[in-house]
Design an enzyme around this catalytic site. Structure first.
Site, mmCIF file in Angstrom:
data_model
loop_
_atom_site.group_PDB
_atom_site.id
_atom_site.type_symbol
_atom_site.label_atom_id
_atom_site.label_comp_id
_atom_site.label_asym_id
_atom_site.label_seq_id
_atom_site.Cartn_x
_atom_site.Cartn_y
_atom_site.Cartn_z
ATOM 1 N N THR A 84 43.942 -41.728 -35.626
ATOM 2 C CA THR A 84 44.936 -41.170 -35.354
ATOM 3 C C THR A 84 44.677 -39.905 -34.752
ATOM 4 O O THR A 84 43.541 -39.392 -34.427
ATOM 5 C CB THR A 84 45.716 -40.948 -36.689
ATOM 6 O OG1 THR A 84 44.915 -40.021 -37.658
ATOM 7 C CG2 THR A 84 46.119 -42.268 -37.463
ATOM 8 N N VAL A 140 32.784 -37.620 -30.351
ATOM 9 C CA VAL A 140 32.002 -36.849 -29.374
ATOM 10 C C VAL A 140 31.532 -37.629 -27.926
ATOM 11 O O VAL A 140 30.834 -38.743 -27.942
ATOM 12 C CB VAL A 140 30.552 -36.061 -29.813
ATOM 13 C CG1 VAL A 140 30.146 -35.277 -28.743
ATOM 14 C CG2 VAL A 140 30.867 -35.307 -31.072
ATOM 15 N N GLY A 142 33.340 -39.635 -26.146
ATOM 16 C CA GLY A 142 33.738 -41.034 -25.866
ATOM 17 C C GLY A 142 32.801 -42.006 -25.824
ATOM 18 O O GLY A 142 32.109 -42.316 -27.097
ATOM 19 N N GLY A 195 46.606 -40.805 -20.283
ATOM 20 C CA GLY A 195 46.223 -40.967 -21.427
ATOM 21 C C GLY A 195 44.861 -40.471 -22.241
ATOM 22 O O GLY A 195 44.342 -40.561 -22.975
ATOM 23 N N GLU A 198 44.962 -34.678 -25.391
ATOM 24 C CA GLU A 198 44.893 -34.807 -26.918
ATOM 25 C C GLU A 198 46.632 -35.020 -26.963
ATOM 26 O O GLU A 198 47.657 -34.664 -25.906
ATOM 27 C CB GLU A 198 44.638 -33.639 -27.530
ATOM 28 C CG GLU A 198 43.172 -33.354 -27.647
ATOM 29 C CD GLU A 198 42.471 -34.655 -28.354
ATOM 30 O OE1 GLU A 198 42.620 -34.967 -29.563
ATOM 31 O OE2 GLU A 198 41.867 -35.470 -27.558
ATOM 32 N N LYS A 213 33.985 -30.788 -30.819
ATOM 33 C CA LYS A 213 33.147 -31.716 -30.612
ATOM 34 C C LYS A 213 31.527 -31.048 -30.665
ATOM 35 O O LYS A 213 30.465 -31.639 -31.286
ATOM 36 C CB LYS A 213 32.895 -32.298 -29.196
ATOM 37 C CG LYS A 213 34.296 -33.069 -28.863
ATOM 38 C CD LYS A 213 34.536 -33.569 -27.528
ATOM 39 C CE LYS A 213 35.722 -34.341 -27.563
ATOM 40 N NZ LYS A 213 36.208 -34.295 -26.242
ATOM 41 N N GLY A 307 39.346 -41.845 -23.240
ATOM 42 C CA GLY A 307 40.116 -43.193 -22.691
ATOM 43 C C GLY A 307 40.036 -44.132 -23.873
ATOM 44 O O GLY A 307 39.312 -44.043 -24.574
HETATM 45 N N1 HSE Z 1 41.281 -35.386 -25.237
HETATM 46 C C1 HSE Z 1 39.896 -35.445 -25.428
HETATM 47 C C2 HSE Z 1 39.134 -35.243 -23.699
HETATM 48 C C3 HSE Z 1 39.573 -37.019 -25.603
HETATM 49 O O1 HSE Z 1 39.745 -35.107 -23.041
HETATM 50 O O2 HSE Z 1 37.792 -35.165 -23.775
HETATM 51 C C4 HSE Z 1 38.445 -37.609 -25.977
HETATM 52 O O3 HSE Z 1 38.000 -36.806 -27.136
#
Ligand code: HSE
Length: 328
Positions: A84, A140, A142, A195, A198, A213, A307
């Site tokens: 979430t 952290v 992705g 997408g 946040e 992070k 992503g």
């Molecule tokens: N909003 C975050 C970013 C998503 O753009 O890095 C991944 O944690």
């Protein structure tokens, strides 16, 4: 083949990615799912496509009386996946959901940065006591296996410094402003549509997401004990196309860099000028993290930092780590 029963909490962008990658991994069966307004349980397995279609048309995936909290407390699952949106102030409701699952001796995998940045020591402590996995690679960078890379790949190395691009949205915006001359607002609108941002994109832009992070890396990989308040933080909203253009003329780029020095106990997120050939000058939603170590020297990890399916890749790796380690 042993079937692993999954409770999937969160059916947004990351939840959809998780559903997609699990289709190729039939050892996992989703027996419960919840969005912010409802939930559904089916011990013989749920058709996530049907649920997602239902959520799209009605705004709910299931029964409004069946919350994520109830699923965590009552459903018969082996692994809870919590994806979430991040709440960086309280970590809730995800923090309670995760705690409930761990206290029931269930494994937990999450990409939710709030609970991990606020309570990693407590949650890892419960997991250890209950002999279950609590893994959060997707929090952290992705898809980049930075946590496992540090913990296992660089095991035994003292880390003397770490710095990198940890927010895909800011990097995407800076790249689009620099490359295409888009305004900050235009580039942000694109990042939201794709997408990457946040739920509240101000936390991307003001550096909070990168700072969270950094806190997760510091506390869970570098033995530090810090909070978000310890991070000296500046975002990118003050940057103009003209500033990026000027940097470009001088053979430089501006990137939002998160850095920490464990010996000096300093943590910082701020826009920095870097020579264009610096490995941290990555494009789009790529993240890049340079880790300076005692024996291995400097190592840079680069990959997609945001992503849907990219984050799901990290979640899948965590799931497979659990199925490998805990055969029950
Ligand atoms: N909003 C975050 C970013 C998503 O753009 O890095 C991944 O944690």
């Amino acid at each position: 083949m042993k079937l692993w029963k999954i409770a999937l909490i969160g059916l947004g962008s990351v939840g959809r990615g998780v559903a997609q990658v699990l289709k190729d991994n039939p050892q996992f069966i989703i027996i419960a799912a919840a969005d912010s307004k409802s939930g559904v349980i089916n011990p013989s397995g749920l058709d996530i496509e049907v649920l997602l279609a239902k959520k799209k048309t009605t705004g709910r995936c299931g029964d409004p009386k069946l919350s994520a909290a109830r699923i965590a407390a009552e459903a018969d699952y082996d692994i809870l996946i919590e994806v979430t949106p991040t709440n960086s102030v309280t970590g809730e409701p995800a923090l309670s959901t995760i705690k409930t699952a761990l206290l029931r001796s269930k494994h937990v995998v999450t990409s939710n940065k709030g609970p991990v940045s606020l309570a990693s020591a407590e949650l890892l402590g419960i997991a250890e006591e209950k002999n279950v996995g609590f893994l959060f690679e997707g929090t952290v960078a992705g898809a980049v296996p930075i946590l496992r890379g540090i913990k296992y790949g660089l095991a035994g190395n003292k880390i003397t410094a770490l710095y990198g691009v940890l927010n895909g949205t800011c990097n995407y915006i800076l790249t689009r402003m620099e490359g295409e001359g888009l305004t900050y607002e235009q580039a942000l609108a694109e990042a939201r549509d794709l997408g990457y941002a946040e739920a509240d994109p101000s936390s991307d832009i003001n550096g909070t997401d990168a700072a969270i992070k950094l806190v997760i890396l510091a506390n869970t990989m570098l033995g530090m004990n810090v909070t978000l308040a310890d991070v000296n933080q500046t975002g990118i909203s003050g940057l103009t196309v003209a500033a990026l253009h000027m940097a470009n003329i001088n053979g430089q780029s501006i990137r939002l860099i998160a850095s920490l020095n464990p010996e000096k106990n300093t943590l910082e997120v701020s826009p920095r000028l870097l020579p264009k050939d610096n490995p941290l000058v990555v494009s789009g939603t790529l993240n890049a993290v340079t880790v300076e170590t005692e024996y291995a020297g400097a190592i840079t990890f680069i990959g997609r930092g945001a992503g849907s399916v990219e984050t799901a890749s990290a979640i899948l790796a965590d799931l497979l780590f659990i199925t490998d380690k805990y055969d029950r």
